[in-house]
Design an enzyme around this catalytic site. Structure first.
Site, short mmCIF file in Angstrom:
data_model
loop_
_atom_site.label_atom_id
_atom_site.label_comp_id
_atom_site.label_asym_id
_atom_site.label_seq_id
_atom_site.Cartn_x
_atom_site.Cartn_y
_atom_site.Cartn_z
N SER A 94 -15.37 -3.61 -10.90
CA SER A 94 -16.62 -2.86 -10.09
C SER A 94 -17.89 -3.00 -11.02
O SER A 94 -17.70 -2.85 -12.12
CB SER A 94 -16.24 -1.34 -9.91
OG SER A 94 -17.37 -0.84 -9.66
N ASP B 47 0.99 -1.14 0.01
CA ASP B 47 0.06 -0.13 -0.06
C ASP B 47 0.85 1.21 0.18
O ASP B 47 2.04 1.11 0.56
CB ASP B 47 -1.04 -0.09 1.22
CG ASP B 47 -2.15 0.89 1.03
OD1 ASP B 47 -2.23 1.71 0.65
OD2 ASP B 47 -3.46 0.30 1.03
N LYS C 194 -12.42 0.46 -14.77
CA LYS C 194 -12.70 -0.80 -14.48
C LYS C 194 -13.20 -1.57 -15.67
O LYS C 194 -13.07 -2.88 -15.66
CB LYS C 194 -14.06 -0.92 -13.35
CG LYS C 194 -13.18 -0.36 -12.01
CD LYS C 194 -12.15 -1.00 -11.18
CE LYS C 194 -11.77 -0.46 -10.02
NZ LYS C 194 -10.56 -1.39 -9.40
N TYR D 164 -13.51 6.51 -13.28
CA TYR D 164 -13.36 5.16 -12.67
C TYR D 164 -14.17 4.05 -13.05
O TYR D 164 -13.60 2.58 -13.35
CB TYR D 164 -14.24 5.50 -11.21
CG TYR D 164 -13.97 4.21 -10.30
CD1 TYR D 164 -12.92 3.67 -9.80
CD2 TYR D 164 -15.26 3.46 -9.94
CE1 TYR D 164 -12.91 2.60 -8.69
CE2 TYR D 164 -15.41 2.26 -9.11
CZ TYR D 164 -14.14 1.97 -8.78
OH TYR D 164 -14.07 0.75 -7.87
N TYR E 139 -28.66 1.59 -4.69
CA TYR E 139 -28.06 0.21 -4.62
C TYR E 139 -29.16 -0.75 -3.59
O TYR E 139 -29.21 -1.72 -4.05
CB TYR E 139 -26.74 0.21 -4.16
CG TYR E 139 -25.72 0.05 -5.09
CD1 TYR E 139 -25.13 -1.05 -5.69
CD2 TYR E 139 -25.16 1.23 -5.56
CE1 TYR E 139 -24.34 -1.26 -6.50
CE2 TYR E 139 -24.29 1.33 -6.65
CZ TYR E 139 -23.47 -0.18 -7.19
OH TYR E 139 -22.67 0.10 -8.19
N ASN F 93 -5.76 -5.02 -5.89
CA ASN F 93 -7.07 -4.39 -5.65
C ASN F 93 -6.99 -3.01 -5.49
O ASN F 93 -8.26 -2.14 -5.48
CB ASN F 93 -7.28 -4.96 -4.05
CG ASN F 93 -8.42 -3.88 -3.10
OD1 ASN F 93 -9.14 -4.04 -3.43
ND2 ASN F 93 -7.67 -3.25 -2.21
#
Length: 271
Positions: free
Chosen positions: A165, A58, A182, A178, A227, A111
């Site tokens: 995603s 990271d 993905k 984004y 969602y 990730n």
């Protein structure tokens, strides 16, 4: 209308950890990027509990060190490394250091990603921001995979899991950079699975829905509600909900599955 609770529940992850078999990934060596917090940390904890040695990579160095130390105190083999996915030299060095620390590599979980283009429509999105998202999410995933490929091939059971995603599947608005990045990761997964299948490496992708982690704290309540109401399983998604798919894709149980996308989102998108 069901109300959204946007606070992650650590107890759900602990419940899964308590139930995991300790031999699912026994003897395997796995590198997880973006593992200092959120989904990446949940993956690292589950991978360690399943019997693997794990490296937490990271850009948040201090936090990754703290989490790796906590895993060691619980009796697991864990290391922490600093990796900046926007820096090709940092990626190459991090991959080499992970292989050295673990004595080889059997699994890679790509990730790490950034989502800082949220809330801007296609006209308001700055070119520099687009480039930054692509550099980290797409180029970084490619370069990390490429850097780890020789060690994964040598292991004879190499597995790459790329985090995509479901925004790339349903076309989330005001998240163009984004979602596009993905979508590129999904296509990359398929291409690499064909390129490296002869080396015994599987390459699969997991596409979570909106998950309650630190990186999604900025998400407007309306998106959470969309969602929640659109899922077949009408509840908030926790990091623990994604762990099973990642563990499966790293394990021998999926040895003849490659180039596939597992959508893990409670049925918001059915792929």
């Amino acid at each position: 209308m069901t109300q959204v609770n946007t606070t992650a529940d650590p107890a759900t992850l602990q419940a899964l950890l308590d139930e995991l078999p300790s031999n699912l990934l026994a003897g395997r060596r796995v590198l997880v990027t973006g593992a200092a917090r959120g989904l990446g940390l949940a993956f690292a904890k589950c991978i360690a509990k399943a019997g693997a040695s794990v490296v937490l990579a990271d850009i948040l160095t201090d936090l990754a060190q703290v989490e790796a130390q906590a895993l060691r105190e619980d009796g697991f083999t864990a290391h922490a490394l600093t990796v900046d996915l926007s820096d090709p030299a940092s990626i190459a060095e991090g991959a080499a250091d992970a292989v050295k620390l673990l004595g080889g590599l059997d699994g890679l979980v790509n990730n790490a990603a950034i989502t800082n283009s949220g809330g801007r429509d296609a006209h308001a999105l700055e070119i520099d921001m687009w480039d930054r998202v692509m550099d980290v999410n797409v180029r970084g995933t490619w370069l990390m995979s490429r850097a780890c490929q020789p060690a994964l091939a040598e292991s004879g059971r190499g597995a790459i899991v790329n985090l995509a995603s479901d925004t790339a599947l349903w076309g989330a608005p005001n998240l163009l950079a984004y979602a596009s990045s993905k979508g590129a990761v999904i296509s990359m997964t398929r291409s690499l699975s064909r390129e490296w299948g002869g080396d015994g490496i599987t390459v699969n992708a997991v596409a979570p829905g909106l998950t309650l982690v630190e990186a999604t704290e900025y998400v407007p309540m309306a998106r959470h509600q969309k969602y929640l109401e659109g899922r077949s399983l009408p509840r908030e998604q926790q990091a623990v909900d994604v762990c099973g798919a990642v563990l499966f894709a790293l394990s021998g149980l999926s040895r003849f599955m490659t180039g596939q996308l597992l959508a893990v989102n409670g049925g918001f998108v059915m792929h």
